[in-house]
Design an enzyme around this catalytic site. Structure first.
Site, short mmCIF file in Angstrom:
data_model
loop_
_atom_site.label_atom_id
_atom_site.label_comp_id
_atom_site.label_asym_id
_atom_site.label_seq_id
_atom_site.Cartn_x
_atom_site.Cartn_y
_atom_site.Cartn_z
CB CYS A 33 -0.98 0.01 1.15
SG CYS A 33 -0.52 -0.93 2.55
CB CYS A 107 -2.68 -3.98 5.98
SG CYS A 107 -2.58 -2.62 4.86
FE1 FES Z 1 -2.29 1.44 5.60
FE2 FES Z 1 -1.91 -0.75 4.28
S1 FES Z 1 -3.44 0.70 3.93
S2 FES Z 1 -0.74 0.02 5.88
#
Ligand code: FES
Length: 126
Positions: A33, A107
């Site tokens: 991300c 994430c």
């Molecule tokens: Fe924030 Fe992945 S969207 S760490």
């Protein structure tokens, strides 16, 4: 979706900023991300406790939960010995935030890794 604690730390993050000439800096990121987290620590020697995190700040470019975990790690680590701080886990951070959405657990829950990287950086510089 987000707990009250996550929203609190996202909207009013604690210890956001830079420590100039920090004793240790940890940089971690999530390549998927593109979120990036920098943790700065200042270490002080305490006569009884040993090496203690005297100051800690973060700079994070990322989503709400990445900012909230960064803010929370600074609260959890401040005043702790390096040994204690190395034991703070991703789960400790998520628990202190009253949970993270399951998709965000892997994430965005990078703050403990960032703290550990900052401590390792400090030790390597010594
Ligand atoms: Fe924030 Fe992945 S969207 S760490």
């Amino acid at each position: 979706m987000y707990s009250k604690k996550v929203l609190e730390h996202f909207t009013r993050p604690h210890n956001q900023g830079v420590i100039k000439k920090a004793d240790g800096v940890g940089i971690v990121g999530n390549p998927t991300c593109g979120d990036l987290m920098k943790i700065y620590i200042r270490v002080k020697k305490d006569k009884t406790k040993g090496e203690v995190i005297n100051d800690i700040k973060f700079e994070t470019l990322g989503c709400a939960s990445a900012i909230a975990t960064s803010s929370m790690i600074t609260d959890l680590a401040k005043g702790r010995t390096l040994h204690e701080a190395m034991k703070i886990s991703r789960d400790d951070v998520a628990d202190a935030l009253e949970g993270l959405p399951p998709i965000k657990m892997h994430c965005s829950n990078l703050a403990a890794d960032g703290l550990h990287a900052a401590i390792k950086d400090y030790k390597n510089k010594k």
